[in-house]
Design a protein around this motif. Structure first.
Motif, short mmCIF file in Angstrom:
data_model
loop_
_atom_site.label_atom_id
_atom_site.label_comp_id
_atom_site.label_asym_id
_atom_site.label_seq_id
_atom_site.Cartn_x
_atom_site.Cartn_y
_atom_site.Cartn_z
N GLY A 1 1.96 9.61 0.66
CA GLY A 1 2.32 8.24 0.92
C GLY A 1 3.76 8.10 1.34
O GLY A 1 4.41 9.05 1.78
N MET A 2 4.28 6.87 1.18
CA MET A 2 5.64 6.55 1.61
C MET A 2 6.37 5.84 0.49
O MET A 2 5.76 5.30 -0.44
CB MET A 2 5.60 5.70 2.87
N ALA A 3 7.68 5.83 0.59
CA ALA A 3 8.52 5.17 -0.41
C ALA A 3 9.35 4.09 0.28
O ALA A 3 9.85 4.30 1.39
CB ALA A 3 9.43 6.19 -1.10
N PRO A 4 9.51 2.92 -0.36
CA PRO A 4 10.30 1.86 0.26
C PRO A 4 11.80 2.14 0.13
O PRO A 4 12.25 2.71 -0.86
CB PRO A 4 9.90 0.62 -0.55
N THR A 5 12.54 1.73 1.14
CA THR A 5 14.00 1.83 1.07
C THR A 5 14.53 0.69 0.21
O THR A 5 13.81 -0.27 -0.09
CB THR A 5 14.61 1.73 2.48
N PRO A 6 15.80 0.75 -0.22
CA PRO A 6 16.39 -0.37 -0.97
C PRO A 6 16.27 -1.70 -0.23
O PRO A 6 16.04 -2.74 -0.85
CB PRO A 6 17.84 0.06 -1.16
N ARG A 7 16.43 -1.67 1.10
CA ARG A 7 16.29 -2.92 1.88
C ARG A 7 14.87 -3.46 1.78
O ARG A 7 14.67 -4.67 1.64
CB ARG A 7 16.64 -2.64 3.35
N ALA A 8 13.87 -2.59 1.82
CA ALA A 8 12.49 -3.03 1.72
C ALA A 8 12.19 -3.61 0.34
O ALA A 8 11.50 -4.62 0.22
CB ALA A 8 11.55 -1.85 2.02
N GLU B 1 0.80 -1.22 0.00
CA GLU B 1 0.00 0.00 0.00
C GLU B 1 0.84 1.27 0.00
O GLU B 1 0.42 2.30 -0.54
CB GLU B 1 -0.94 0.01 1.21
N LEU B 2 2.02 1.23 0.65
CA LEU B 2 2.88 2.41 0.79
C LEU B 2 2.10 3.57 1.41
O LEU B 2 2.31 4.74 1.08
CB LEU B 2 3.48 2.83 -0.56
N ASN B 3 1.20 3.21 2.30
CA ASN B 3 0.35 4.21 2.96
C ASN B 3 -0.16 3.58 4.26
O ASN B 3 -0.84 2.55 4.22
CB ASN B 3 -0.80 4.61 2.05
N VAL B 4 0.16 4.18 5.40
CA VAL B 4 -0.19 3.60 6.69
C VAL B 4 -1.71 3.55 6.88
O VAL B 4 -2.26 2.57 7.38
CB VAL B 4 0.48 4.38 7.84
#
Length: 303
Positions: free
Chosen positions: A61-68, A20-23
């Motif tokens: 929204g949010m963005a995933p880190t490379p680890r995610a 979702e990249l959204n809490v």
């Protein structure tokens, strides 16, 4: 990371957050409050020693880190494998089962097959069996089935992705329809008659062009489309109250045959196959096998 410190609900929450990249949306899907999910995200960041999700530069929204991004495919697949492993393979008893099936199909197919399936399941199933019939959207169909949003897709066989399992249900063809007592008479129309009549067709976007018009164009002909409606069953209402005519699947038109003249087309249109598609993970699930059999039987019954 010590996997023993991460319980399963945390990993499920992370999987949904990464989708979702959204809490707020993720919390809604997980049936959690936003503060509770935010607290889980804090624990996940501690466990993975990585922010995992950061505010998006776009401001929404949010963005995933490379680890995610590295973690997401393996985590999602692992959760799917776990779900498959714990699904009961015992005999399915619809009288005692608690199951919600979601089937994607348009109103034409609901009228010709889905209604019979609903009647069958309501007669055979207990209070724990629930059905949701939803509008078909072919985009991301495989992914939506993988996520469990859909159990079955019923539609044209050509629309079912190769990644899905499928089975042909029936072959149908197009037919000409007009209201009984139409001023043009009861005989089959000639091609010239057909093109001069006013037609009603189905288009969710309001288009006045379909595959019927493509077939006519190949013969250098064109029809007069006067009305378009978003649903197939609305065509019958237009036919009953006007002198419009229609070209629709024969099996659907049979439902309204008491008030319509059904006649052959004056030009060739190829028949088409309707099929059902489902995710490979549901192939051996007894509940899903029971559902699919309901559609096979409904399709095999007379129109």
């Amino acid at each position: 990371m010590d996997i023993r410190r991460a319980d399963l609900p945390l990993l499920i929450s992370l999987d949904v957050l990464l989708e979702e990249l959204n809490v707020t949306r993720a919390a809604r899907r997980l049936n959690l409050s936003q503060p509770a999910l935010s607290a889980q995200l804090g624990r996940l960041r501690e466990l993975f020693k990585d922010p995992l999700l950061v505010p998006s530069e776009a401001g929404r929204g949010m963005a995933p880190t490379p680890r995610a991004l590295e973690l997401q495919p393996a985590l999602h697949q692992a959760l799917l494998d776990l779900q498959s492993a714990v699904v009961s393979r015992g005999e399915f008893n619809p009288k005692e089962a608690n199951r919600h099936f979601t089937i994607a199909l348009n109103d034409n197919i609901f009228t010709t097959i889905g209604l019979a399936v609903a009647r069958d399941i309501l007669a055979l199933g207990g209070p724990g069996i629930r059905l949701s019939f939803v509008a078909p959207v072919e985009e991301n169909l495989t992914y939506r089935m993988e996520r469990g949003e859909l159990d079955l897709y019923i539609g044209l066989s050509t629309k079912i992705p190769e990644a899905l399992k499928s089975r042909r249900l029936l072959t149908d063809e197009f037919c000409f329809a007009q209201r009984k007592g139409h001023p043009r008479g009861q005989g089959a129309p000639t091609l010239e008659d057909y093109c001069q009549l006013r037609h009603v067709m189905v288009s969710q976007g309001g288009s006045l062009h379909s595959a019927i018009d493509d077939a006519l164009a190949q013969q250098g002909k064109a029809r007069r489309v006067a009305v378009s409606v978003p649903n197939y069953n609305q065509v019958a209402l237009v036919l009953a109250d006007t002198d419009c005519v229609a070209t629709l699947p024969s099996r659907l038109l049979q439902r309204y045959a008491s008030g319509l003249d059904l006649l052959p087309l004056p030009f060739s249109m190829p028949p088409f196959d309707l099929a059902m598609g489902w995710h490979v993970r549901a192939q051996l699930e007894p509940a899903h096998q029971w559902l699919r059999e309901r559609f096979v039987r409904a399709a095999a019954s007379p129109a």
